[in-house]
Design an enzyme around this catalytic site. Structure first.
Site, short mmCIF file in Angstrom:
data_model
loop_
_atom_site.label_atom_id
_atom_site.label_comp_id
_atom_site.label_asym_id
_atom_site.label_seq_id
_atom_site.Cartn_x
_atom_site.Cartn_y
_atom_site.Cartn_z
N GLU A 10 0.88 -1.17 0.00
CA GLU A 10 0.00 0.00 0.00
C GLU A 10 0.91 1.22 0.00
O GLU A 10 1.63 1.47 0.96
CB GLU A 10 -0.93 0.03 1.20
CG GLU A 10 -1.96 1.15 1.06
CD GLU A 10 -2.67 1.47 2.34
OE1 GLU A 10 -2.52 2.61 2.82
OE2 GLU A 10 -3.37 0.58 2.87
N CYS A 47 -2.34 8.09 4.09
CA CYS A 47 -2.23 7.72 2.68
C CYS A 47 -3.51 8.01 1.90
O CYS A 47 -3.46 8.22 0.68
CB CYS A 47 -1.85 6.26 2.54
SG CYS A 47 -3.00 5.12 3.34
#
Length: 492
Positions: free
Chosen positions: A229, A263
């Site tokens: 990720e 994120c």
């Protein structure tokens, strides 16, 4: 020794030993030895450990909140996101684990005569390299499905935030997790992280796209799997029919949770030209009202950036944008009067495509806003990125929101929410498209990535080769006719 420095003035963090390459190799060897016995435990027993861990998370949340705050500098409310999110993930995997990992029947080569099923076998030892921004949940949330699937795990938390991971592991051991099923090693990425990838059977990495490519190359050289990720430059589209109150609540949270060190944080905002001035003015006013702080406890909305390096990164991104012609509508200043790493939530306008900030991830409390004239333009702007992690659509028309969402190149899309709706839907997969990563966490996908499917087929009563006196040519023609019949009957 590793000596983390708290972003909060006057708050100290205890040092931890630094692991050598030899320490990493030893930790993996112990995990590998423990894995066989762990894989032989009943899934129901593993589930019981997750159930007890869930309870302990809630019971110990005050201690966990203080640890997270001390290491990251985020507000206590934003620190609570980690504990509540991890509790949701734990409950989800405890609920689905036994059913998801059970053997699955599949259609055999010859109906009735071939009995076929698929097992989900553990991969072995899983390496997890977790970041500093969400140090509890991102150290533990991938470890839970990994151990549930029968793997053992070695976690390398970021050197800034080791204690959040350590406290999480301590609670798992209180819940009954055997020694060496999860182990923590500490140290910098170049040494400890690299050594870990060299030893394990699968790696999970959360961090920047630049580092993710290095991790992927190292894993690929060993032919081991990886889930990554990575970065994002996440857009929000605000449609002409958007509700102002909904927009303000969602946009402020979507842009400035954890001071933008997230994120899935919104860094680009596109507002329809018919409401642009009104919504921009209201948004700037709301951002100016945010209360900043840099101390343990409750009482403020936006905390600190975690390190001096990140302060410099955000400051440089904003100053470069301004030098290139962007306008600061609010923010853009370091507030050392509040705390050494407190940076004001910042809203920019006048950003153009040739500016670095239009495409590069800031990873701080900064968003730029620009108008659009048509839905097609908004979708094109949102998709004009190498990233594809998360996106948001604000609209009063559910059908319109879904139509836009389905055209966005993004692993997750939130309608009338910034990121929390999709991220909090832990039964659904979460991950990125493009350069935002590979693989998915959450959902059954987040569990089965830690398994290898093994097909077992038992032939009974009749073998597959020629029978009944048929030669090979006759047998081949018979099988061909049989396949046509099976297809018509929807058996094959």
């Amino acid at each position: 020794m590793i000596n983390p420095v708290s972003p909060f003035p006057g708050v100290t963090i205890e040092s931890v030993p630094e692991s050598s390459k030899q320490n990493v190799a030893l930790a993996v060897a112990k995990a590998r030895k423990a894995q066989t016995a762990w894989a032989n435990t009943e899934v129901s027993n593993r589930v019981k450990i997750l159930d007890r861990f869930h309870k302990l998370l809630i019971e110990n949340q005050d201690e966990l909140l203080t640890t997270i705050q001390a290491e990251t500098g985020k507000s206590r409310f934003h620190a609570a996101d980690e504990i509540l999110g991890l509790a949701m993930i734990t409950a989800h995997y405890a609920k689905i684990g036994k059913r998801a990992l059970a053997p699955k029947r599949r259609a055999g080569a010859l109906p009735i005569f071939t009995k076929t099923y698929v097992l989900s076998q553990p991969k072995g030892v899983i390496g997890i390299i977790s970041p500093w921004n969400y140090p509890l949940v991102l150290s533990i949330c991938d470890a839970l499905p990994a151990i549930l699937a029968g793997n053992t795990v070695v976690v390398r938390p970021d050197s800034q935030t080791p204690w959040s991971a350590i406290r999480g592991l301590n609670l798992l051991r209180q819940a009954g997790l055997p020694e060496d099923v999860i182990t923590i090693v500490t140290g910098d990425g170049n040494t400890t992280g690299t050594a870990l990838i060299d030893e394990v059977d699968y790696v999970c990495f959360t961090g920047s796209t630049k580092t993710g490519k290095i991790v992927a190359a190292q894993a690929g050289a060993r032919l081991i799997g990886a889930s990554l990720e990575l970065g994002g430059k996440n857009p929000m589209i605000v449609c002409a029919d958007a509700n102002l109150k909904t927009f303000l609540e969602v946009a402020v949270r979507g842009c400035f949770t954890s001071a933008g060190q997230l994120c899935v944080s919104i860094e680009r905002m596109y507002i329809h030209e018919s409401i642009y001035e009104k919504f921009l003015s209201a948004f700037v006013k709301k951002v100016k009202e945010l209360k900043l702080g840099a101390q343990l406890g409750w009482g403020y909305e936006v905390g600190s950036l975690v390190t001096d390096a990140l302060v410099n990164r955000v400051s440089d991104a904003v100053s470069t944008a301004v030098a290139q012609g962007a306008k600061v509508e609010t923010g853009g200043k370091l507030r050392t009067d509040i705390g050494p790493n407190v940076y004001e939530p910042t809203v920019l306008t006048g950003v153009t495509k040739d500016m670095k900030i239009s495409t590069e991830e800031v990873f701080g409390p900064c968003v730029y806003v620009q108008p659009f004239s048509s839905t097609e333009e908004a979708i094109a702007l949102a998709n004009d990125s190498i990233y594809g992690l998360s996106a948001s659509v604000i609209t009063s028309n559910a059908r319109n929101g879904r139509q836009i969402a389905e055209q966005l190149r993004s692993g997750s899309v939130n309608i009338n929410e910034g990121f929390a709706a999709a991220y909090g839907s832990v039964a659904a997969p979460m991950g990125g498209m493009g350069q935002s990563g590979l693989g998915r966490r959450h959902g059954i996908e987040g569990l089965l990535r830690f398994t290898q499917p093994q097909t077992i087929a038992r032939q009974r009563w009749i073998s597959i080769g020629p029978k009944f006196g048929f030669d090979e040519e006759q047998w081949t023609k018979l099988l061909g006719k049989s396949l046509l019949i099976l297809k018509r009957l929807r058996i094959r």
